[in-house]
Motif scaffolding. Structure first.
Motif, PDB file in Angstrom:
ATOM      1  N   SER A  49       0.837  -1.214   0.000  1.00  0.00           N
ATOM      2  CA  SER A  49       0.000   0.000   0.000  1.00  0.00           C
ATOM      3  C   SER A  49       0.866   1.256   0.000  1.00  0.00           C
ATOM      4  O   SER A  49       0.594   2.225  -0.727  1.00  0.00           O
ATOM      5  N   LYS A  50       1.938   1.226   0.813  1.00  0.00           N
ATOM      6  CA  LYS A  50       2.839   2.384   0.871  1.00  0.00           C
ATOM      7  C   LYS A  50       3.552   2.590  -0.468  1.00  0.00           C
ATOM      8  O   LYS A  50       3.713   3.718  -0.941  1.00  0.00           O
ATOM      9  N   ILE A  51       3.991   1.485  -1.075  1.00  0.00           N
ATOM     10  CA  ILE A  51       4.664   1.567  -2.375  1.00  0.00           C
ATOM     11  C   ILE A  51       3.723   2.165  -3.425  1.00  0.00           C
ATOM     12  O   ILE A  51       4.103   3.051  -4.192  1.00  0.00           O
ATOM     13  N   GLN A  52       2.487   1.687  -3.421  1.00  0.00           N
ATOM     14  CA  GLN A  52       1.494   2.178  -4.382  1.00  0.00           C
ATOM     15  C   GLN A  52       1.275   3.689  -4.226  1.00  0.00           C
ATOM     16  O   GLN A  52       1.215   4.435  -5.204  1.00  0.00           O
ATOM     17  N   GLN A  53       1.178   4.149  -2.975  1.00  0.00           N
ATOM     18  CA  GLN A  53       0.949   5.569  -2.714  1.00  0.00           C
ATOM     19  C   GLN A  53       2.155   6.412  -3.118  1.00  0.00           C
ATOM     20  O   GLN A  53       2.026   7.475  -3.733  1.00  0.00           O
ATOM     21  N   LEU A  54       3.378   5.915  -2.777  1.00  0.00           N
ATOM     22  CA  LEU A  54       4.594   6.656  -3.139  1.00  0.00           C
ATOM     23  C   LEU A  54       4.756   6.752  -4.658  1.00  0.00           C
ATOM     24  O   LEU A  54       5.118   7.809  -5.191  1.00  0.00           O
ATOM     25  N   GLU A  55       4.493   5.637  -5.347  1.00  0.00           N
ATOM     26  CA  GLU A  55       4.597   5.655  -6.809  1.00  0.00           C
ATOM     27  C   GLU A  55       3.621   6.660  -7.411  1.00  0.00           C
ATOM     28  O   GLU A  55       3.922   7.357  -8.376  1.00  0.00           O
ATOM     29  N   LYS A  56       2.424   6.740  -6.817  1.00  0.00           N
ATOM     30  CA  LYS A  56       1.422   7.699  -7.278  1.00  0.00           C
ATOM     31  C   LYS A  56       1.898   9.131  -7.040  1.00  0.00           C
ATOM     32  O   LYS A  56       1.776  10.005  -7.910  1.00  0.00           O
ATOM     33  N   ASP A  57       2.473   9.395  -5.824  1.00  0.00           N
ATOM     34  CA  ASP A  57       2.970  10.737  -5.487  1.00  0.00           C
ATOM     35  C   ASP A  57       4.112  11.150  -6.427  1.00  0.00           C
ATOM     36  O   ASP A  57       4.167  12.288  -6.896  1.00  0.00           O
ATOM     37  N   ILE A  58       5.034  10.218  -6.680  1.00  0.00           N
ATOM     38  CA  ILE A  58       6.176  10.521  -7.560  1.00  0.00           C
ATOM     39  C   ILE A  58       5.700  10.798  -8.991  1.00  0.00           C
ATOM     40  O   ILE A  58       6.188  11.700  -9.665  1.00  0.00           O
ATOM     41  N   LYS A  59       4.696  10.017  -9.426  1.00  0.00           N
ATOM     42  CA  LYS A  59       4.137  10.234 -10.757  1.00  0.00           C
ATOM     43  C   LYS A  59       3.513  11.624 -10.868  1.00  0.00           C
ATOM     44  O   LYS A  59       3.681  12.323 -11.861  1.00  0.00           O
ATOM     45  N   ASN A  60       2.796  12.046  -9.812  1.00  0.00           N
ATOM     46  CA  ASN A  60       2.189  13.385  -9.793  1.00  0.00           C
ATOM     47  C   ASN A  60       3.273  14.467  -9.844  1.00  0.00           C
ATOM     48  O   ASN A  60       3.119  15.489 -10.508  1.00  0.00           O
ATOM     49  N   ASP A  61       4.387  14.232  -9.105  1.00  0.00           N
ATOM     50  CA  ASP A  61       5.501  15.185  -9.142  1.00  0.00           C
ATOM     51  C   ASP A  61       6.104  15.266 -10.543  1.00  0.00           C
ATOM     52  O   ASP A  61       6.448  16.357 -11.021  1.00  0.00           O
ATOM     53  N   ASP A  62       6.234  14.108 -11.191  1.00  0.00           N
ATOM     54  CA  ASP A  62       6.778  14.090 -12.555  1.00  0.00           C
ATOM     55  C   ASP A  62       5.886  14.886 -13.512  1.00  0.00           C
ATOM     56  O   ASP A  62       6.365  15.628 -14.370  1.00  0.00           O
ATOM     57  N   VAL A  63       4.572  14.727 -13.347  1.00  0.00           N
ATOM     58  CA  VAL A  63       3.619  15.463 -14.193  1.00  0.00           C
ATOM     59  C   VAL A  63       3.745  16.967 -13.943  1.00  0.00           C
ATOM     60  O   VAL A  63       3.731  17.778 -14.865  1.00  0.00           O
ATOM     61  N   ALA A  64       3.871  17.342 -12.643  1.00  0.00           N
ATOM     62  CA  ALA A  64       4.003  18.752 -12.291  1.00  0.00           C
ATOM     63  C   ALA A  64       5.261  19.360 -12.919  1.00  0.00           C
ATOM     64  O   ALA A  64       5.244  20.476 -13.434  1.00  0.00           O
ATOM     65  N   LEU A  65       6.351  18.587 -12.896  1.00  0.00           N
ATOM     66  CA  LEU A  65       7.598  19.067 -13.503  1.00  0.00           C
ATOM     67  C   LEU A  65       7.468  19.208 -15.020  1.00  0.00           C
ATOM     68  O   LEU A  65       7.963  20.163 -15.613  1.00  0.00           O
ATOM     69  N   ALA A  66       6.772  18.248 -15.613  1.00  0.00           N
ATOM     70  CA  ALA A  66       6.652  18.251 -17.080  1.00  0.00           C
ATOM     71  C   ALA A  66       5.724  19.361 -17.576  1.00  0.00           C
ATOM     72  O   ALA A  66       5.956  19.956 -18.633  1.00  0.00           O
ATOM     73  N   THR A  67       4.675  19.645 -16.825  1.00  0.00           N
ATOM     74  CA  THR A  67       3.664  20.596 -17.299  1.00  0.00           C
ATOM     75  C   THR A  67       3.901  22.020 -16.820  1.00  0.00           C
ATOM     76  O   THR A  67       3.484  22.972 -17.456  1.00  0.00           O
TER      77      THR A  67
END
Length: 636
Positions: free
Chosen positions: A577-595
């Protein structure tokens, strides 16, 4: 994405809805609700451009791609599950054909230096590039993943669609829609043919779907889990709130209370003004003031309270004659469909006036046993009906039991006998088929209206044992509640097949769980069953797979071993569950950086937090690997 303005449509002179206006935007997940026959499916047909409205306009984004899942679909026979699913990729399949033709020519030709041969090489390169962009190297894997998510097994992929039931064929159609790159999905009762595992998978898919979704459903839990907006069609109007179903109901109730309070205050002011007008009219010196007050009254925008459509069917199941003490006795019942074993040596006894629930995943034999009891299919083993037993049966696939070429009235008259034929119109009226509605052809009825008609037909035959297989499919929420109350008051014997925990609560006193060709009895209601299984809800009961350990006499695991294994599995679940949440948070950060790089990078703490999350993820992955190895070692 899609703007709807002043849309109206009528049926037999009456408006289903009139001059409704709303917008669909990216990320909208709309629950479209309303009573049966309110016009929900019709609105979906208009949005899909399958049906024209009487008046109004729709403005859509250029190249908007719409996928529409209907309640009833036409299927092309002779294809395998995979072949039918691959129809979602028409462009890719066309490119595959072109690439195959070019490769055949290249293999056969020897004029390597010619211009024509050179052009073939250029075309091959262009088509391969297009093929890659469209996902040609990934679509087969995506197809298999989605089919498995919807409950298909790998061994099903090469079977002909002809061999599957209507419910499974509907899943293939749903898979095709999910595989297409649609911007807008229109889903008409998508959960009716899905078991709980598939519903949970579909919920997860729709939550992350980037386009817009409009869902017609009467599954309250599904609507609450998936939607972020609710549109209700009621008495020709729509009510649109940016809330899922349950919160929408609360807001609608609050708004109506506010309207009633405001209307009462306004009514007091109007009465006071009218009294003053009457008082001033009598005096010549006050006539001008009286005229001013009259004009003030005329200018008042009268507050109206939203009307609710409270028309519901009235339903009571009468008991025919009193049967013997045991109404159904089954001994060593087995059933196979070809090589597929569904039931094996099932034995049970159903006493008079008992109320029993059949629960479990689809395909575990619940409907099969119901059909065996009513004598619809053959079986091995012995089944006896008790003295004076008269069975009423509501089948899951009601559409197959109703003649679409008859009117509602003719259908009922043909099913009636001399003693109750004169009551047909009264029975239809109780089920909301009134006036000209009885002249509708069965084939044009909505799914909910067909279910109501099937329930009405039940009242034309005497019975003391009632077997109902998924009776709430297609029924609107008010009709579900009416049916539940009628079943509570039913004085005969009830057998109920359902996945709906809300509906089952308080209805039955015994539960049979169907699993692995066997049944297990729980002497209590659905809540007792869930408590015994130590589960929060019926969804988990149908989703969880209990891994049966091999317990030989010579090698039994003791209590400490079981406790240790349970502890390892619990730790693994928490880490996942923690891994899933962290992966989601990192993905959101990547999107924020890209956009929006500049604004995101301006936050001094962003990159520290970003790096910290990645380090934490690496640690958790190492821990996950270690625990997984421990569990594998332990099991071996």
């Amino acid at each position: 994405m899609l703007n709807i303005h002043n849309l109206s449509i009528s049926f037999q002179g009456e408006y289903l809805f009139e001059e409704i206006t709303f917008k669909l935007g990216q990320g909208d997940r709309i629950g479209l609700i309303g009573k049966n026959g309110a016009g929900k499916s019709t609105l979906l047909k208009i949005l899909s451009k399958e049906q024209e409205p009487d008046t109004g306009q729709m403005a859509a984004d250029k190249d908007l791609k719409i996928g529409f899942l209907k309640q009833d679909i036409d299927f092309e026979y002779g294809k395998t599950v995979l072949e039918e699913s691959y129809d979602a990729f028409k462009e890719i399949k066309a490119l595959e054909k072109k690439l195959e033709e070019i490769n055949i020519q290249l293999a056969e030709r020897t004029d390597y230096e010619s211009e024509a041969y050179h052009q073939l090489m250029v075309d091959l390169n262009d088509f391969q590039h297009q093929y890659e962009i469209l996902g040609g190297y990934n679509y087969q894997g995506e197809t298999e993943k989605i089919l498995q998510g919807l409950g298909f097994k790998r061994e099903d992929f090469d079977k002909l669609t002809d061999t599957f039931s209507g419910g499974w064929r509907m899943r293939i159609e749903l898979a095709k829609l999910l595989l297409q790159n649609n911007d807008l999905l229109l889903l008409d009762e998508p959960t009716n043919h899905l078991d709980i595992e598939s519903i949970i998978w579909l919920e997860s898919f729709l939550k992350t779907f980037s386009g817009a979704v409009v869902i017609v459903s009467h599954d309250k839990m599904f609507l609450d889990n998936v939607t972020n907006r609710t549109i209700e069609i009621s008495l020709g109007r729509i009510y649109d709130y940016n809330k899922p179903y349950t919160k929408f109901l609360e807001l609608r109730k609050e708004m109506k209370e506010q309207q009633i309070a405001a209307q009462k205050n306004q009514e007091k002011q109007i009465q006071q003004t009218e009294k003053l007008i009457e008082k001033f009219r009598a005096k010549a010196s006050k006539a001008t003031m009286a005229q001013s007050l009259i004009k003030k009254l005329e200018r008042i925008d009268r507050i109206e309270v939203d009307e609710d459509d409270n028309s519901v069917m009235t339903l009571k199941f009468p008991v025919s004659v009193t049967p013997g003490k045991v109404v159904i006795e089954a001994s060593n019942i087995s059933k196979s469909y070809g090589d597929l074993k569904v039931l094996q040596n099932i034995s049970l006894s159903i006493p008079r006036d008992s109320k029993t629930a059949f629960v479990g995943q689809n395909g575990q034999g619940k409907s099969t046993l119901a059909k065996i009891i009513v004598g619809e299919i053959s079986h091995q083993g012995e089944l006896k009906l008790g003295h004076n037993v008269q069975i009423g049966y509501f089948a899951q696939n009601q559409a197959e039991y109703l003649d679409g070429n008859k009117t509602v009235l003719d259908f009922m008259i043909d099913a009636a006998n001399e003693t109750n034929r004169s009551k047909v119109r009264d029975i239809l009226g109780a089920f909301l088929f009134r006036g000209d509605e009885v002249e509708k052809y069965v084939k044009v009825l909505s799914g909910g209206e067909r279910n109501r008609l099937a329930l009405a037909k039940l009242l034309l035959q005497p019975f003391n044992v009632l077997i109902m297989d998924e009776p709430t499919n297609h029924l609107d929420i008010k009709s579900k509640n009416v049916l539940k109350e009628a079943l509570k008051k039913f004085e005969g014997t009830l057998i109920l097949v359902s996945h709906d925990r809300d509906f089952l609560q308080g209805l039955t006193d015994k539960v049979y769980e169907f699993k692995d060709q066997k049944i297990k009895e729980y002497l209590g209601d659905i809540d007792y069953y869930l408590d015994q299984r130590n589960l929060e809800n019926l969804r988990e009961a149908e989703r969880r797979t209990v891994v049966a350990e091999s317990r030989s006499e010579t090698n039994k695991q003791d209590y400490k071993d079981q406790k240790k294994l349970k502890s390892l599995n619990n730790r693994l679940s928490k880490i996942e569950s923690k891994i899933q949440q962290l992966e989601k948070d990192i993905k959101n950060d990547d999107v924020a950086l890209a956009t929006n790089y500049e604004e995101t990078a301006a936050d001094s703490s962003f990159f520290d937090n970003y790096q910290s999350k990645k380090q934490k993820l690496d640690q958790l992955l190492e821990e996950w690997e270690s625990i997984t190895l421990d569990i594998e070692t332990f099991n071996s």
